[in-house]
Design an enzyme around this catalytic site. Structure first.
Site, PDB file in Angstrom:
ATOM      1  N   GLY A  11       0.859  -1.188   0.000  1.00 18.14           N
ATOM      2  CA  GLY A  11       0.000   0.000   0.000  1.00 18.14           C
ATOM      3  C   GLY A  11       0.888   1.227   0.000  1.00 18.14           C
ATOM      4  CB  SER A  13       0.643   6.292   1.962  1.00 20.64           C
ATOM      5  OG  SER A  13       1.954   6.465   2.482  1.00 20.64           O
ATOM      6  N   GLY A  15       4.265   8.234   1.272  1.00 22.36           N
ATOM      7  CA  GLY A  15       5.050   8.591   2.451  1.00 22.36           C
ATOM      8  C   GLY A  15       6.328   7.770   2.533  1.00 22.36           C
ATOM      9  CB  VAL A  16       9.436   8.286   4.514  1.00 22.65           C
ATOM     10  CG1 VAL A  16       8.992   8.263   5.970  1.00 22.65           C
ATOM     11  CG2 VAL A  16      10.878   7.804   4.382  1.00 22.65           C
ATOM     12  CG  ASP A  17       6.763   5.286   7.808  1.00 24.53           C
ATOM     13  OD1 ASP A  17       7.971   5.397   8.072  1.00 24.53           O
ATOM     14  OD2 ASP A  17       5.879   5.931   8.399  1.00 24.53           O
ATOM     15  CG  MET A  37      -5.664   1.735  -1.476  1.00 25.69           C
ATOM     16  SD  MET A  37      -5.803   1.086   0.219  1.00 25.69           S
ATOM     17  CE  MET A  37      -4.079   0.970   0.668  1.00 25.69           C
ATOM     18  CB  CYS A 102      -9.327   4.092   7.839  1.00 26.92           C
ATOM     19  SG  CYS A 102      -8.599   4.147   6.229  1.00 26.92           S
ATOM     20  N   GLY A 127       3.137   0.303   5.616  1.00 26.66           N
ATOM     21  CA  GLY A 127       4.231   0.956   6.337  1.00 26.66           C
ATOM     22  C   GLY A 127       3.948   1.148   7.816  1.00 26.66           C
ATOM     23  CB  CYS A 199      -7.638   7.726   8.340  1.00 25.60           C
ATOM     24  SG  CYS A 199      -7.286   6.345   7.325  1.00 25.60           S
TER      25      CYS A 199
END
Length: 368
Positions: A11, A13, A15-17, A37, A102, A127, A199
């Protein structure tokens, strides 16, 4: 003949994770693909439109890692299964946690099903800062190694079968290590700040956002002694233990201690406040929880000694849990706890293991 590598859908997003998760899984020999998503339809010209920027970042990371990025729109599922419930809870004067909902309805249900059925995945990965371990043939949910970032509180609704199909690569690392990996790889997300806010809805002005969907009803602010000392703009904007945004100072006769929300009288649309963050009206000796989810999916009976968190980032509270019936439990804390909030989640732990949790139905106040 060697087996073909297992396929994991991460998944992504933006983002870094999740970026570093994808790389770590590549290093571990998985066949990795990404999925972005879209769970919220922005209004045209919306200034908080971060989804497009997040998608661009996710695409840039996937390009850099040489993996395919799929996109899917779960906005209808999010609206029906997360957002409408979130509004209902606010209407009822409770304070829900949309991130937990979520994860339950979107990331580990809609996403998990889509990845398995449409993309032929063996696993999904996210993440999240959590770990998994197999105990007695069942997958268990463990806290993330980075105690400061642990996100097991948000994932307590997952059952062992969902956990068995999910991988959490950054759960074994600390956040600074994750950022360093992203920097070393030259990923665009390396310095991107962690997302906060609801979220998927992002960091929009919460009051203004909620006001679009629920009519605000101004009402009185009264003290625990019954004195009217101000007006609130709507009960839904306030939560137990809240100090900021009340718009009231110390009273003439009283102390200058700050005011805290200690109760919400939904029927009469009154906000009740008291001074001091350890005011007896703010303290609870325990709680009743319902909508229970145990990770091992075994029904709970009898009593249990464990620890509980009644909100994210709280220090674990030793407690005794007693089954009232199949649907509800009573939790008694070893020491009184401030600002236990109906609608939030109580999540239980045995050491590193997250046992599960439930929604706080009511708090048990200090005996007067």
């Amino acid at each position: 003949m060697s087996e073909s590598p297992k396929k994991v859908i991460v998944g992504m997003s933006g983002g870094v994770d999740s970026s570093v998760s994808a790389w770590l899984l590549q290093q571990q020999g998985y066949q990795v693909e990404g999925l972005f998503m879209k769970n919220w339809e922005e209004d045209d010209g919306e200034e908080y439109c971060t989804a497009a920027a997040d998608l661009a970042d996710a695409q840039a990371v996937c390009d850099k890692l040489g993996i395919e990025l799929h996109t899917v729109n779960f906005a209808a599922e999010y609206w029906d299964n997360v957002f409408e419930l979130f509004l209902e809870e606010y209407k009822a004067g409770r304070t829900p946690n949309p991130d937990i909902l979520c994860n339950k309805e979107i990331k580990f249900k809609a996403f998990l099903e889509f990845a398995a059925e449409d993309l032929g995945a063996d696993y999904i990965a996210t993440g999240h800062y959590v770990r998994r371990a197999d105990v007695d043939g069942k997958s268990r949910l463990l806290r993330g190694l980075d105690g400061n970032k642990d996100q097991s509180y948000f994932l307590y609704t997952l059952g062992h079968e969902q956990i068995a199909q999910s991988l959490f690569p950054v759960g074994e690392l600390e956040k600074p290590q994750v950022r360093k990996i992203a920097e070393d790889l030259g990923l665009i997300t390396a310095k991107k700040k962690d997302s906060t806010g609801i979220c998927f809805i992002g960091e929009r002005k919460f009051r203004e956002f909620l006001g679009r969907y629920l009519p605000a009803q101004p009402g009185k602010i009264i003290t625990v002694d019954g004195d009217e000392i101000g007006q609130h703009q709507g009960l839904m904007y306030h939560t137990l233990g809240q100090r900021k945004g009340l718009g009231i100072g110390g009273t003439k006769e009283g102390t200058e201690d700050p005011w805290y929300v200690v109760d919400k009288d939904v029927e009469n649309n009154i906000l009740v406040v008291a001074q001091g963050h350890e005011h007896p009206r703010l303290m609870s000796v325990g709680l009743i929880a319902q909508q229970l989810h145990w990770v091992d999916r075994e029904p709970f009976s009898g009593t249990l000694r464990c620890t509980v968190k009644t909100r994210y980032r709280q220090t674990d509270i030793p407690c005794t849990v007693k089954a009232l019936d199949d649907e509800r439990i009573e939790v008694i804390f070893d020491e009184p706890v401030a600002a236990v909030t109906p609608g939030q989640s109580a999540v239980f732990y045995n050491g590193e293991v997250c046992l599960g949790g439930g929604i706080i139905e009511q708090r048990l106040p200090l005996p007067v």
